[in-house]
Write a protein that holds these residues in place. Structure first.
Motif, PDB file in Angstrom:
ATOM      1  N   PRO A 250       0.664  -1.084   0.026  1.00  0.00           N
ATOM      2  CA  PRO A 250       0.167   0.095   0.009  1.00  0.00           C
ATOM      3  C   PRO A 250       1.200   0.919   0.363  1.00  0.00           C
ATOM      4  N   LEU A 251       0.232   2.394  -0.260  1.00  0.00           N
ATOM      5  CA  LEU A 251       1.111   3.438  -0.895  1.00  0.00           C
ATOM      6  C   LEU A 251       0.738   4.501   0.018  1.00  0.00           C
ATOM      7  N   SER A 252       1.557   5.574   0.159  1.00  0.00           N
ATOM      8  CA  SER A 252       1.256   6.192   1.538  1.00  0.00           C
ATOM      9  C   SER A 252       0.700   7.470   1.009  1.00  0.00           C
TER      10      SER A 252
ATOM     11  N   GLU B  47       2.965   8.972  -1.520  1.00  0.00           N
ATOM     12  CA  GLU B  47       4.351   8.286  -2.582  1.00  0.00           C
ATOM     13  C   GLU B  47       2.933   8.196  -3.600  1.00  0.00           C
ATOM     14  N   ALA B  48       3.789   8.780  -5.023  1.00  0.00           N
ATOM     15  CA  ALA B  48       2.936   8.295  -6.102  1.00  0.00           C
ATOM     16  C   ALA B  48       2.978   7.066  -6.755  1.00  0.00           C
TER      17      ALA B  48
ATOM     18  N   LEU C  66       4.284  12.327 -11.210  1.00  0.00           N
ATOM     19  CA  LEU C  66       5.061  10.953 -11.061  1.00  0.00           C
ATOM     20  C   LEU C  66       6.451  10.868 -11.606  1.00  0.00           C
ATOM     21  N   ASP C  67       7.118  10.337 -10.689  1.00  0.00           N
ATOM     22  CA  ASP C  67       8.321   9.538 -11.618  1.00  0.00           C
ATOM     23  C   ASP C  67       8.217   8.923 -12.666  1.00  0.00           C
ATOM     24  N   LYS C  68       7.418   8.028 -13.029  1.00  0.00           N
ATOM     25  CA  LYS C  68       7.667   7.543 -14.158  1.00  0.00           C
ATOM     26  C   LYS C  68       6.454   7.762 -15.287  1.00  0.00           C
TER      27      LYS C  68
ATOM     28  N   ASP D  17      -3.963   5.369  -0.559  1.00  0.00           N
ATOM     29  CA  ASP D  17      -3.430   5.783  -1.571  1.00  0.00           C
ATOM     30  C   ASP D  17      -5.037   6.679  -2.851  1.00  0.00           C
ATOM     31  N   TYR D  18      -6.101   5.959  -2.525  1.00  0.00           N
ATOM     32  CA  TYR D  18      -7.250   7.878  -3.270  1.00  0.00           C
ATOM     33  C   TYR D  18      -6.822   8.855  -2.984  1.00  0.00           C
ATOM     34  N   GLN D  19      -6.624   9.101  -1.169  1.00  0.00           N
ATOM     35  CA  GLN D  19      -6.458  11.038  -1.264  1.00  0.00           C
ATOM     36  C   GLN D  19      -4.534  11.000  -2.150  1.00  0.00           C
ATOM     37  N   TRP D  20      -3.806  10.212  -2.374  1.00  0.00           N
ATOM     38  CA  TRP D  20      -2.723  11.061  -3.134  1.00  0.00           C
ATOM     39  C   TRP D  20      -3.632  10.696  -4.863  1.00  0.00           C
ATOM     40  N   TRP D  21      -4.300  10.374  -5.400  1.00  0.00           N
ATOM     41  CA  TRP D  21      -4.659  10.789  -6.582  1.00  0.00           C
ATOM     42  C   TRP D  21      -5.618  12.364  -5.675  1.00  0.00           C
ATOM     43  N   LYS D  22      -6.694  11.858  -5.396  1.00  0.00           N
ATOM     44  CA  LYS D  22      -7.482  13.317  -4.495  1.00  0.00           C
ATOM     45  C   LYS D  22      -6.190  14.188  -4.760  1.00  0.00           C
TER      46      LYS D  22
END
Length: 327
Positions: free
Chosen positions: A21-23, A26-27, A60-62, A269-274
């Protein structure tokens, strides 16, 4: 792996080809945008808008890859994400008003509007009806007159089946003109790109689609837009194109464009996108990319988007019932 060898969880995950899981900071390591149609249509446009904007922003890094998953105006992609790929943190799927209309009609199988995580709406588009540049129809009334005289004389192509938003647009137009929508000659293609190709090849006489899909053809004078289904004329040079309303047909059809995530994507992960979308939507670079694609501002993320989507599906269900397309 030899007996007795120990691996830490992160290393084991790497060896197995999965990340944990991403924090929220983290992208995603394998970003992907799924366009639920063949290349060239509105879903492709939506994914490419995100792909370019994320790269420009450095979020994004990639690079984000785009995967095409045609079928049922989003049905195949929807089912794949919910049933087979529900927890992929880096995968977003493009959706439109057409996706929501199909959900309202139960065309996504056993899955409903509650089965994914709606994350962001990034723009709005508008429906339109267009013909070849050398077609005899100079305005919307001329096309409707031909349909009234003989509904079978005008073959209308679109990037989706009967009951889709492209069909609904012309069905509502026909109904206002006193034409039985069931008598229209309507040809369904898999995506807006295919319907444009059919029009250019003179296999259909008109297309019903989304305005952004035909922008590349306007500068080369290969196509004539008879009407845009917006409340008022569009800004700038696009203002030369009349609305359906000013030609006597009370028809508006805005087309939301956005993204959803799988149902088991973690909250972090959802919050990263939001949060990434929230920043993106305010950036001048994103706005410039959106404008280049003839898309217009419509910014919603998180819970407000979730509420909007569910209300829109309910409204579409009422419209579909009027044509006997939903229960």
């Amino acid at each position: 792996m030899s007996k007795g060898t120990l691996y830490t969880l992160p290393l084991l995950a790497l060896l197995l080809g999965h990340s944990g899981p991403l924090s929220a900071e983290e992208a995603p390591t394998r970003p992907e945008c799924i366009a639920p149609a063949k290349p060239g249509g509105g879903f492709d446009l939506t994914c490419k808008l995100l792909q370019v904007s994320l790269q420009e922003s450095g979020a994004l890094d990639k690079p984000m890859r785009i995967t095409y998953m045609p079928g049922g105006v989003g049905a195949v992609a929807y089912n794949a994400i919910v049933a087979q790929r529900p927890a992929e943190a880096g995968t977003v799927v493009a959706f439109s008003g057409g996706s929501l209309l199909n959900l309202a009609q139960g065309k996504f199988g056993r899955y409903t509007v509650d089965d994914v995580r709606w994350v962001a709406a990034v723009a709005t588009d508008y429906g339109m009806i267009a013909v070849r540049h050398d077609a005899p129809y100079q305005n919307l009334k001329a096309l409707v007159d031909a349909m009234q005289t003989d509904p079978s004389s005008v073959v209308i192509g679109a990037g989706a089946s009967i009951g889709s938003q492209d069909w609904m647009k012309v069905a509502m137009l026909a109904k206002q003109a006193g034409i039985d929508p069931r008598k229209m000659r309507y040809v369904a293609f898999e995506g807006g790109g295919e319907s444009v190709t059919a029009l250019m090849g003179n296999h259909v006489q008109a297309i019903s689609g989304d305005f952004s899909e035909i922008i590349p053809y306007l500068s080369s004078n290969k196509m004539r837009v008879l009407a845009v289904f917006a409340k008022t004329r569009l800004p700038g040079e696009l203002g030369a194109i009349p609305t359906a309303k000013e030609q006597g047909y009370d028809l508006e059809w805005p087309v939301i464009r956005g993204f959803y995530l799988g149902p088991k994507v973690s909250e972090a992960d959802y919050q990263w996108w939001k949060q990434t979308f929230d920043k993106l939507l305010q950036s001048d670079r994103f706005k410039a990319q959106r404008d280049q694609r003839a898309l217009f501002e419509f910014n919603l993320t998180g819970q407000p988007l979730d509420e909007y989507v569910k209300a829109q599906v309910a409204e579409y269900r009422q419209q579909a019932r009027a044509f006997g397309l939903a229960k």
